[in-house]
Design a protein around this motif. Structure first.
Motif, PDB file in Angstrom:
ATOM      1  N   THR A 158       0.638  -1.310   0.100  1.00 37.73           N
ATOM      2  CA  THR A 158      -0.122  -0.067   0.008  1.00 37.73           C
ATOM      3  C   THR A 158       0.786   1.237   0.050  1.00 37.73           C
ATOM      4  OG1 THR A 158      -0.276   0.245   2.532  1.00 37.73           O
ATOM      5  CG2 THR A 158      -1.698  -1.182   1.503  1.00 37.73           C
ATOM      6  N   VAL A 159       2.207   1.037   0.096  1.00 40.41           N
ATOM      7  CA  VAL A 159       2.922   2.361   0.247  1.00 40.41           C
ATOM      8  C   VAL A 159       3.339   2.523  -1.309  1.00 40.41           C
ATOM      9  CG1 VAL A 159       5.420   3.124   0.701  1.00 40.41           C
ATOM     10  CG2 VAL A 159       4.168   1.505   2.414  1.00 40.41           C
ATOM     11  N   TYR A 160       3.205   4.030  -1.720  1.00 38.84           N
ATOM     12  CA  TYR A 160       3.353   4.282  -3.094  1.00 38.84           C
ATOM     13  C   TYR A 160       4.085   5.858  -3.008  1.00 38.84           C
ATOM     14  CZ  TYR A 160      -0.382   7.527  -3.471  1.00 38.84           C
ATOM     15  OH  TYR A 160      -1.239   8.750  -3.256  1.00 38.84           O
ATOM     16  N   MET A 162       4.480   9.516  -4.810  1.00 41.74           N
ATOM     17  CA  MET A 162       4.082  10.626  -6.069  1.00 41.74           C
ATOM     18  C   MET A 162       4.812  11.722  -5.731  1.00 41.74           C
ATOM     19  SD  MET A 162      -0.023  11.148  -4.734  1.00 41.74           S
ATOM     20  CE  MET A 162      -0.407  11.303  -6.473  1.00 41.74           C
ATOM     21  N   PHE A 198      -1.932  17.615  -5.718  1.00 40.25           N
ATOM     22  CA  PHE A 198      -1.581  16.134  -5.513  1.00 40.25           C
ATOM     23  C   PHE A 198      -1.416  15.889  -4.006  1.00 40.25           C
ATOM     24  CE2 PHE A 198       2.863  17.996  -6.952  1.00 40.25           C
ATOM     25  CZ  PHE A 198       3.360  17.547  -5.598  1.00 40.25           C
ATOM     26  N   GLY A 200      -3.438  16.936  -1.826  1.00 42.59           N
ATOM     27  CA  GLY A 200      -4.916  16.433  -1.479  1.00 42.59           C
ATOM     28  C   GLY A 200      -5.371  15.212  -1.842  1.00 42.59           C
ATOM     29  N   ILE A 201      -4.501  14.970  -3.085  1.00 41.71           N
ATOM     30  CA  ILE A 201      -5.190  13.675  -3.470  1.00 41.71           C
ATOM     31  C   ILE A 201      -4.376  12.433  -2.603  1.00 41.71           C
ATOM     32  CG2 ILE A 201      -4.652  11.870  -5.495  1.00 41.71           C
ATOM     33  CD1 ILE A 201      -5.617  14.190  -7.472  1.00 41.71           C
ATOM     34  N   VAL A 203      -3.679  12.874   0.553  1.00 44.70           N
ATOM     35  CA  VAL A 203      -4.228  12.575   1.728  1.00 44.70           C
ATOM     36  C   VAL A 203      -5.449  11.943   1.810  1.00 44.70           C
ATOM     37  CG1 VAL A 203      -5.292  13.823   3.522  1.00 44.70           C
ATOM     38  CG2 VAL A 203      -3.227  14.941   2.538  1.00 44.70           C
ATOM     39  N   GLY A 204      -6.225  12.041   0.751  1.00 46.89           N
ATOM     40  CA  GLY A 204      -7.425  11.405   0.324  1.00 46.89           C
ATOM     41  C   GLY A 204      -7.201   9.915   0.185  1.00 46.89           C
ATOM     42  N   ALA A 205      -5.994   9.536  -0.357  1.00 50.90           N
ATOM     43  CA  ALA A 205      -5.563   7.829  -0.729  1.00 50.90           C
ATOM     44  C   ALA A 205      -5.177   7.452   0.685  1.00 50.90           C
ATOM     45  CB  ALA A 205      -4.699   8.074  -1.805  1.00 50.90           C
ATOM     46  N   PHE A 207      -6.592   8.686   3.697  1.00 51.58           N
ATOM     47  CA  PHE A 207      -8.073   8.217   3.983  1.00 51.58           C
ATOM     48  C   PHE A 207      -8.409   6.761   3.638  1.00 51.58           C
ATOM     49  CE2 PHE A 207      -9.315  12.962   4.431  1.00 51.58           C
ATOM     50  CZ  PHE A 207      -8.459  13.185   5.626  1.00 51.58           C
ATOM     51  N   GLY A 208      -8.356   6.894   2.450  1.00 54.39           N
ATOM     52  CA  GLY A 208      -8.786   5.562   1.550  1.00 54.39           C
ATOM     53  C   GLY A 208      -8.014   4.211   2.012  1.00 54.39           C
ATOM     54  N   GLY A 209      -7.119   4.245   2.754  1.00 58.71           N
ATOM     55  CA  GLY A 209      -6.462   2.929   2.848  1.00 58.71           C
ATOM     56  C   GLY A 209      -5.010   2.849   2.489  1.00 58.71           C
ATOM     57  N   LEU A 210      -4.460   3.845   1.730  1.00 60.64           N
ATOM     58  CA  LEU A 210      -3.000   3.593   1.239  1.00 60.64           C
ATOM     59  C   LEU A 210      -2.146   4.377   2.082  1.00 60.64           C
ATOM     60  CD1 LEU A 210      -3.671   3.972  -2.464  1.00 60.64           C
ATOM     61  CD2 LEU A 210      -3.562   2.173  -1.313  1.00 60.64           C
ATOM     62  N   MET A 244     -10.631   8.080  11.457  1.00 58.07           N
ATOM     63  CA  MET A 244      -9.733   7.865  10.256  1.00 58.07           C
ATOM     64  C   MET A 244      -8.659   8.967  10.430  1.00 58.07           C
ATOM     65  SD  MET A 244     -12.266   9.273   7.033  1.00 58.07           S
ATOM     66  CE  MET A 244     -13.623   8.320   7.585  1.00 58.07           C
TER      67      MET A 244
ATOM     68  N   PRO B 130      -9.660  17.739  -4.122  1.00 60.89           N
ATOM     69  CA  PRO B 130      -8.691  16.733  -4.173  1.00 60.89           C
ATOM     70  C   PRO B 130      -8.934  15.489  -3.201  1.00 60.89           C
ATOM     71  CG  PRO B 130      -7.780  18.579  -3.385  1.00 60.89           C
ATOM     72  CD  PRO B 130      -9.370  18.854  -3.683  1.00 60.89           C
ATOM     73  N   LEU B 131      -9.219  15.599  -2.075  1.00 59.57           N
ATOM     74  CA  LEU B 131      -9.486  14.610  -1.229  1.00 59.57           C
ATOM     75  C   LEU B 131     -10.316  13.308  -1.731  1.00 59.57           C
ATOM     76  CD1 LEU B 131      -9.949  16.445   2.215  1.00 59.57           C
ATOM     77  CD2 LEU B 131      -8.023  15.325   1.626  1.00 59.57           C
ATOM     78  N   GLY B 134      -8.617  11.509  -4.088  1.00 61.41           N
ATOM     79  CA  GLY B 134      -7.807  10.678  -3.537  1.00 61.41           C
ATOM     80  C   GLY B 134      -8.329   9.424  -3.207  1.00 61.41           C
ATOM     81  N   LEU B 135      -9.594   9.458  -2.588  1.00 60.63           N
ATOM     82  CA  LEU B 135     -10.270   8.171  -2.235  1.00 60.63           C
ATOM     83  C   LEU B 135     -10.531   7.256  -3.439  1.00 60.63           C
ATOM     84  CD1 LEU B 135     -12.952  10.072   0.000  1.00 60.63           C
ATOM     85  CD2 LEU B 135     -11.295   8.347   0.786  1.00 60.63           C
ATOM     86  N   ALA B 138      -7.165   5.562  -4.144  1.00 60.92           N
ATOM     87  CA  ALA B 138      -6.984   4.514  -3.552  1.00 60.92           C
ATOM     88  C   ALA B 138      -7.999   3.297  -4.008  1.00 60.92           C
ATOM     89  CB  ALA B 138      -7.440   4.745  -2.057  1.00 60.92           C
ATOM     90  N   LYS B 142      -6.613  -0.119  -5.621  1.00 59.15           N
ATOM     91  CA  LYS B 142      -6.975  -1.545  -5.164  1.00 59.15           C
ATOM     92  C   LYS B 142      -7.982  -2.341  -6.004  1.00 59.15           C
ATOM     93  CE  LYS B 142      -7.302   0.377  -0.322  1.00 59.15           C
ATOM     94  NZ  LYS B 142      -8.412   0.752   0.658  1.00 59.15           N
ATOM     95  N   MET B 168      -5.836  16.181 -12.843  1.00 60.57           N
ATOM     96  CA  MET B 168      -5.172  14.495 -12.439  1.00 60.57           C
ATOM     97  C   MET B 168      -6.210  13.665 -12.558  1.00 60.57           C
ATOM     98  SD  MET B 168      -2.342  15.544  -9.493  1.00 60.57           S
ATOM     99  CE  MET B 168      -3.407  17.021  -8.797  1.00 60.57           C
TER     100      MET B 168
END
Lengths: 461, 329
Positions: A158-160, A162, A198, A200-201, A203-205, A207-210, A244, B130-131, B134-135, B138, B142, B168
């Motif tokens: 899950t580590v990536y 960017m 990016f 923000g993206i 941070v969202g990722a 939140f989503g488990g990455l 979360m 963006p959040l 980002g979800l 993810a 997955k 993006m």
């Protein structure tokens, strides 16, 4: 009149490089603009062009030579009719150094006086963070950071990573070299130049488990992303009642490089260290860079990881062992002493250690502490040291107002007031935007001489 | 408004229509109660009510599947109720009590539910854009087939990070639905005074993101458009924009006197375009429900909302030790 072709500086912090390949041979005629050599800096392989027209009279440095110092003569260019036989040019020894030195060597900042050298071996009484008898290798901070990412990306899918230029370009400062090839473009992602977006993206990722690693090309650009770092990454765990958070790392070079002016030369350590919900690491050595970055990637919280461009190329001992990590919140005592406590972190350690060495001449034995992480801060080690030495000087590159040193002074006053024999002095960068002119820049930065003067003041010498 | 009207409604069963009615009514009654509690001093700070916009979230939730995610701004109570979060927990968060979704530490603007895939509740205008992408990032990483509904307003649509995200999201084909809830006022500034384009969704064209305007006062139109957006995203075609034209009846927040528009304008929307009245009349004229049936629903909803208010008043304030928890995981 023969012209000496000199080893060029191809980046703001380049001090030396490898003459990878000659694309001309002696006797060749070259015109201005012709590519004559390939030169490898610590960041990239660059093509080097001839500035003048002429005939290559002599190649002074063989291709493949490493550690050729900037401004060393590498070739002689002759005008029509001149002969290289008449030339008598030797390469001064000072321009090259052996590269496979087994001795731990800490180099100087470009602005430091050439005569001020640090002894090869610095005793480390609090012990490095690995067991005795562990084999070590010499590794640059850059390589150590790369290895930390490789190891953690290998063990956790899950580590990536960017950021801008992290993939195909191999990293603006080459920290992510080889990662794209190893992990593919799903996990090593080149972003557009769009820090707010990016970050923000990412941070969202999270939140989503990455577990994103966000590379800022420099932390100066992270200012564009500040809202997402502070308001979204740092605060969500609290605002969600623990449901979360953002397990992620924001990393990249922080602080002044060399001659890049006000907008690219700022130390943000104190800014980020102020924020509850963030963790902040700022390594000095390569082993700390590796061990702390691995800890940062595994941490379930957002971590600000402040690197330094000047330190990227510095070599230190790094243990050869599996699963080497350095915990957050534990300072390292680089030098034991009884007369004064010098506390620093990041590149400030270079000035602190240099000062510690210079002070020996005056019979002052300083204890030099590297905080390594600024949130959490290892107050106990600092306080214990101050209770022993009764004096403290802090060293950092950042601005003086609201600095880490200010904060430490306050904590020391609260917790060790009766032990102090002198006020705590904060050595910091000057309270000015970073100037471009070389002499002014040097004046704006904290120096080891400034630290020496502060120590003499608190020891009443 | 240049919006697509719902043309065919054969796919909506009477039961579904009744559910929309009940869900929209729940949001309205809940928000009215929240307004009341605010007036009594039981809710503090900022409180942004969703009254008037109910059809947006109810229609889009009808298009979502289990596991899909949603994220929005600070005007978030309706989204949470529509996502199936417990009204007790939402109301208790509004009153800052330990029974709230964030144990009282988030408040009106900052609530979350991992269980219901609701990712906030964000207080900084457009930060959720963006959040949300980002979800979706993810989920794509997955490869789980989920989509994310990312809600923001016409005001947020002028923030730069929205377009950074559009770029993006399109570039990486993220499964994200950008829902622009255009209620025509960015706080007190009308769209006409703040936004160069009359139809905001058209801005997606610059990034190659398809989109459409939707009548947000018609829950059936919203559902239909939601289905299109979801199908697009779930089939791997990347993002989609829905600009849902809606209207908020109340001020921007409880402290907004709303002097920037006339009472008549609001009254006209309420009388002629109200989303709940629209479904009510569909139910009655289609003979899917009687007046008595609807009265029973009203009564049921009122009871749930009153119970949530009671819960929110009775739930204790968080323990003082809570000040120091949840800062680090």
């Amino acid at each position: 009149m023969a012209i000496q072709i000199l080893m060029p500086a191809l980046s703001p912090t380049m001090e030396e490089g490898t003459l990878a390949k000659w694309l001309v041979k002696e006797g060749d005629t070259v015109a201005s603009g012709d590519i004559i050599a390939e030169i490898e800096t610590d960041k990239a392989t660059m093509e080097f062009e001839a500035v003048d027209d002429g005939i290559i009279g002599k190649l002074l440095i063989a291709e493949g030579t490493e550690a050729v110092q900037v401004n060393a003569p590498i070739a002689v260019l002759l005008e029509e009719g001149e002969s290289s036989d008449t030339m008598d040019i030797d390469v001064p020894a000072v321009f090259t150094r052996p590269v496979s030195s087994q001795v731990s060597k800490i180099e100087l900042a470009p602005s430091a006086p050439a005569s001020a050298t640090i002894p090869a071996i610095i005793s480390v009484p609090s012990g490095p963070d690995w067991p005795d008898e562990t084999p070590v290798k010499q590794q640059s901070v850059r390589e150590a950071l790369r290895d930390a990412m490789i190891e953690e990306m290998t063990s956790d899918p899950t580590v990536y990573l960017m950021g801008e230029e992290v993939g195909e370009y191999q990293g603006a400062y080459k920290v992510s070299q080889g990662l794209l090839e190893k992990f593919g473009n799903k996990r090593v992602i080149d972003t557009p130049i769009t820090e707010h977006g990016f970050a923000g993206i990412a941070v969202g990722a999270a939140f989503g488990g990455l577990r994103p690693i966000v590379e800022f090309m420099t932390f100066n650009f992270a200012m564009q992303a500040m809202d997402q770092i502070i308001n979204s990454a740092a605060k969500t765990l609290y605002m969600s009642g623990g449901q979360m958070g953002a397990p992620m790392v924001f990393r990249g070079p922080n602080g002044a490089a060399a001659r890049v002016g006000a907008q690219h030369s700022q130390d943000f350590a104190a800014w980020f260290a102020q924020i509850p919900g963030l963790k902040v690491a700022m390594p000095y050595s390569a082993s700390d860079a590796k061990g702390l970055l691995k800890t940062a990637i595994r941490d379930p919280n957002p971590v600000i990881f402040l690197e330094n461009e000047i330190l990227y190329g510095r070599n230190f001992d790094v243990p050869i062992m599996d699963n080497f990590t350095v915990p957050f919140g534990r300072a390292r005592i680089w030098r034991e002493g009884s007369d004064v406590t010098i506390v620093s972190f990041g590149i400030g350690m270079q000035h602190a250690l240099e000062a510690g060495e210079k002070l020996l001449a005056d019979g002052i034995v300083a204890e030099v502490i590297d905080l390594r992480t600024l949130r959490p801060i290892d107050y106990d080690t600092v306080i214990a040291s101050v209770k022993k030495t009764n004096r403290c000087v802090t060293v950092e590159e950042g601005f003086p107002v609201g600095s880490i040193g200010n904060h430490l002074s306050s904590v020391i006053m609260e917790r060790a007031f009766d032990y102090l024999d002198a006020p705590v002095i904060n050595c910091t960068g000057k309270d000015v935007p970073m100037p471009y002119a070389a002499n002014l820049e040097k004046l704006a930065l904290v120096t080891s001489d400034q630290v020496v003067a502060a120590v003499k003041s608190v020891t009443y010498r | 408004m240049a919006v697509r009207k719902s043309t065919s409604k054969p796919n909506i069963s009477p039961d579904e229509l009744l559910k929309y009615y009940k869900d929209m009514l729940m949001i309205r009654r809940f928000e009215e109660k929240a307004g009341q509690l605010y007036g009594m001093g039981l809710i503090g700070g900022f409180c942004h009510l969703y009254i008037g916009q109910e059809a947006v979230v109810v229609g889009l939730e009808a298009a979502a599947e289990e596991g899909d995610k949603r994220i929005t701004s600070y005007r978030d109570h309706g989204h949470m109720l529509a996502a199936g979060m417990n009204p007790d927990g939402v109301m208790a968060e509004l009153t800052g009590r330990v029974g709230g979704y964030s144990k009282g530490k988030g408040g009106s603007m900052h609530m979350f539910s991992k269980e219901k895939h609701f990712y906030g509740g964000h207080g900084i205008v457009a930060a959720q854009v963006p959040l949300g992408a980002g979800l979706a990032f993810a989920d794509l990483y997955k490869e789980n087939g989920r989509v994310t509904f990312t809600y923001f307003g016409d005001g947020a649509a002028n923030q730069g990070q929205v377009y950074e995200t559009f770029n993006m999201a399109a570039l990486w084909e993220l499964p994200v639905i950008f829902v622009i809830e255009n209620n025509q006022y960015a706080m007190g500034t009308s769209q006409r005074r703040s936004t160069s384009s009359p139809d905001i969704y058209t801005r997606g064209a610059a990034f190659g993101i398809p989109g459409e305007a939707v009548d947000g006062m018609d829950v059936l139109s919203v559902k239909e458009a939601g289905d299109r957006a979801v199908n697009h995203c779930r089939s791997g075609k990347g993002p989609y924009i829905l600009e849902v034209k809606t209207y908020r009846y109340r001020g921007h927040s409880m402290s907004d006197p709303a002097k920037y528009r006339t009472r008549e304008e609001v009254q006209k929307m309420r009388e002629e375009r109200d989303a709940i009245e629209h479904v009510r009349s569909l139910l009655l004229t289609g003979k899917h429900a009687s007046e008595d049936d609807l009265k029973a629903i009203d009564k049921e909803v009122k009871a749930i909302v009153n119970a949530s208010a009671d819960f929110a008043k009775e739930s204790p304030e968080p323990d003082l030790d809570e000040l120091w928890t949840d800062i680090y995981a």
